[in-house]
Design a protein around this motif. Structure first.
Motif, mmCIF file in Angstrom:
data_model
loop_
_atom_site.group_PDB
_atom_site.id
_atom_site.type_symbol
_atom_site.label_atom_id
_atom_site.label_comp_id
_atom_site.label_asym_id
_atom_site.label_seq_id
_atom_site.Cartn_x
_atom_site.Cartn_y
_atom_site.Cartn_z
ATOM 1 N N GLU A 107 -18.432 -20.665 31.233
ATOM 2 C CA GLU A 107 -17.971 -21.764 32.088
ATOM 3 C C GLU A 107 -17.789 -23.046 31.262
ATOM 4 O O GLU A 107 -16.829 -23.804 31.463
ATOM 5 C CB GLU A 107 -18.966 -22.010 33.225
ATOM 6 C CG GLU A 107 -19.003 -20.923 34.276
ATOM 7 C CD GLU A 107 -17.725 -20.888 35.109
ATOM 8 O OE1 GLU A 107 -16.892 -21.807 35.001
ATOM 9 O OE2 GLU A 107 -17.545 -19.921 35.877
ATOM 10 N N ALA A 108 -18.718 -23.286 30.336
ATOM 11 C CA ALA A 108 -18.612 -24.464 29.482
ATOM 12 C C ALA A 108 -17.386 -24.362 28.577
ATOM 13 O O ALA A 108 -16.649 -25.339 28.381
ATOM 14 C CB ALA A 108 -19.878 -24.627 28.651
ATOM 15 N N GLU A 109 -17.148 -23.191 28.048
ATOM 16 C CA GLU A 109 -15.975 -22.974 27.183
ATOM 17 C C GLU A 109 -14.684 -23.209 27.969
ATOM 18 O O GLU A 109 -13.718 -23.773 27.449
ATOM 19 C CB GLU A 109 -16.008 -21.558 26.613
ATOM 20 C CG GLU A 109 -17.104 -21.367 25.565
ATOM 21 C CD GLU A 109 -17.284 -19.916 25.161
ATOM 22 O OE1 GLU A 109 -16.753 -19.029 25.892
ATOM 23 O OE2 GLU A 109 -17.944 -19.652 24.143
ATOM 24 N N LYS A 110 -14.677 -22.788 29.214
ATOM 25 C CA LYS A 110 -13.503 -22.994 30.066
ATOM 26 C C LYS A 110 -13.239 -24.486 30.274
ATOM 27 O O LYS A 110 -12.094 -24.950 30.219
ATOM 28 C CB LYS A 110 -13.725 -22.298 31.415
ATOM 29 C CG LYS A 110 -12.519 -22.307 32.342
ATOM 30 C CD LYS A 110 -12.828 -21.519 33.618
ATOM 31 C CE LYS A 110 -11.652 -21.547 34.585
ATOM 32 N NZ LYS A 110 -11.954 -20.792 35.833
ATOM 33 N N ALA A 111 -14.308 -25.250 30.475
ATOM 34 C CA ALA A 111 -14.173 -26.706 30.666
ATOM 35 C C ALA A 111 -13.666 -27.370 29.393
ATOM 36 O O ALA A 111 -12.784 -28.241 29.444
ATOM 37 C CB ALA A 111 -15.514 -27.301 31.080
ATOM 38 N N ILE A 112 -14.200 -26.965 28.252
ATOM 39 C CA ILE A 112 -13.763 -27.545 26.974
ATOM 40 C C ILE A 112 -12.301 -27.208 26.716
ATOM 41 O O ILE A 112 -11.514 -28.073 26.290
ATOM 42 C CB ILE A 112 -14.649 -27.036 25.817
ATOM 43 C CG1 ILE A 112 -16.078 -27.569 25.958
ATOM 44 C CG2 ILE A 112 -14.056 -27.438 24.465
ATOM 45 C CD1 ILE A 112 -16.207 -29.079 25.915
ATOM 46 N N ASN A 113 -11.911 -25.987 26.990
ATOM 47 C CA ASN A 113 -10.514 -25.598 26.777
ATOM 48 C C ASN A 113 -9.580 -26.407 27.669
ATOM 49 O O ASN A 113 -8.489 -26.810 27.256
ATOM 50 C CB ASN A 113 -10.335 -24.106 27.049
ATOM 51 C CG ASN A 113 -8.958 -23.617 26.667
ATOM 52 O OD1 ASN A 113 -8.537 -23.751 25.520
ATOM 53 N ND2 ASN A 113 -8.231 -23.066 27.626
ATOM 54 N N ALA A 114 -10.015 -26.685 28.900
ATOM 55 C CA ALA A 114 -9.202 -27.489 29.823
ATOM 56 C C ALA A 114 -9.036 -28.906 29.281
ATOM 57 O O ALA A 114 -7.948 -29.496 29.372
ATOM 58 C CB ALA A 114 -9.848 -27.511 31.204
#
Length: 389
Positions: free
Chosen positions: A219-226
């Motif tokens: 979930e954190a990786e998804k936020a960073i990618n966004a």
């Protein structure tokens, strides 16, 4: 995107009645808050779990009368409502008194007590000050956590700042990528706002606060990618903390995971001597050893971080340790005349803060000069004595 926050340890089912009673005593002094998401990262079978230690109150916080509620002297640099101006080129706006979780080692605990008035969601006075000071090229939005504000309110603040021509960089200090990454990844309006105002010539930077590699979830990786896709630059900063990341292996893993997902390690902080923080602090020289050992095992991109103290007089970087001395340098200074100044101190393994060295700084500087002079004289050829007379 709705996330449930828990603000009392009595509502955490994984804690026993005895634990709730013991920890509840801490809540009378220092508040507790965590998202259900973040609590789900804790391994409750491990009493020493680092995520638990980071967010769950510890009785040790109130066992000693130690520390200061404003260890970096931030009140000294408050020049307008909600605005600090400590370093010439940086304006710091306290825009929120809410966080997605309350770090046990927080250096701004004073903002979360009754009667605190440093935060100003109304940035009118601060914006007016920044507009009149062309030396301010970047503005840091902090608090609290700016991403706890409604996106509409955050838009108003960012738009006001973007109307000031001499402000090139907007920074947002946030632990939301760790505490509640869905606040970022699932808010299309927020991402559109960031994309609109993170321009090729005037970037928005998000200063993330990943403290342990286990916070870097999918979930954190998804936020960073966004964030990266929206054109936001992401840098990470964290203190070294006892029982959380005071291991070169853990710190190296954090550096690597950050660099792998496109986040640059920026600052590693010495834990500030805020009231209640001593149980999380690691002595400076031990912190430096951990930091350097971690950096020695990772690639160049992952070792960009600097190890610093945010002291009242400036941001002091710890640059080297010899057998006898600690070498420090003013990476930033409240007094421009101090910028880049090097300070050499005799080693003190018990030192937790710059002030623990202050009483011997002058002696150290004089001693190191005298020692060097004596060494040179001892190694000089005999005719040097004649020439010096």
């Amino acid at each position: 995107m709705t996330t449930r926050y828990i603000t009392s340890v009595s509502r955490i089912p994984k804690l026993s009645a005895e634990e709730k009673n013991e920890i509840g005593q801490v809540e009378h002094w220092f508040s507790f808050k965590a998202s259900e998401y973040y609590l789900s990262l804790i391994d409750w079978s491990d009493p020493f779990d680092p995520i638990r230690r980071l967010i769950i109150p510890d009785p040790g916080e109130i066992e000693e009368e130690d520390g200061d509620m404003d260890p970096s002297g931030e009140s000294t640099y408050t020049v307008a409502s909600g605005l600090q101006h400590k370093y010439a080129r940086t304006g710091l706006l306290l825009v929120s008194d809410q966080c997605g979780g309350l770090c046990r080692y927080c250096f701004r605990k004073r903002l979360f007590v009754e009667g605190a008035d440093e935060v100003s969601p109304d940035v009118t006075e601060g914006i007016r000050y920044i507009r009149k000071h062309p030396e301010v090229t970047n503005v840091l939005l902090t608090g609290g956590d700016p991403l706890m504000l409604p996106t509409t309110q955050l838009r108003e603040i960012i738009e006001e700042i973007r109307r000031i021509d001499h402000v090139q960089i907007i920074r947002i200090g946030s632990k939301m990528p760790a505490y509640n990454p869905m606040r970022i990844s699932e808010d299309k309006e927020l991402l559109a706002l960031l994309k609109q105002y993170s321009l090729p010539e005037k970037r928005i930077y998000l200063m993330s606060q990943f403290t342990h590699p286990r916070e870097i979830t999918s979930e954190a990786e998804k936020a960073i990618n966004a964030l990266l896709s929206a054109g936001v630059m992401v840098l990470n900063q964290t203190p070294i903390l006892r029982g959380i990341n005071d291991s070169s292996e853990v710190l190296a893993e954090l550096f690597q995971k950050l660099s792998f997902m496109g986040v640059s390690p920026y600052y590693i902080f010495q834990c500030r001597p805020t009231h209640g923080n001593h149980i999380y602090a690691v002595p400076i020289e031990e912190s430096y050893r951990i930091f350097e050992e971690a950096r020695s095992t990772v690639s160049g991109i992952a070792k960009r971080a600097r190890f610093v103290m945010s002291h009242a007089t400036g941001k002091i970087e710890i640059t080297a340790c010899t057998k006898e001395y600690v070498v420090m340098k003013y990476h930033q200074a409240a007094d421009p005349e101090e910028m880049g100044k090097v300070v050499v101190c005799r080693r003190n393994p018990s030192a937790y803060w710059f002030d623990d060295y202050v009483s011997i700084v002058d002696e150290c500087l004089l001693s190191s000069v005298d020692d060097r002079r004596n060494d040179l004289m001892a190694s000089a050829p005999p005719e040097a004595d004649t020439l010096s007379e």
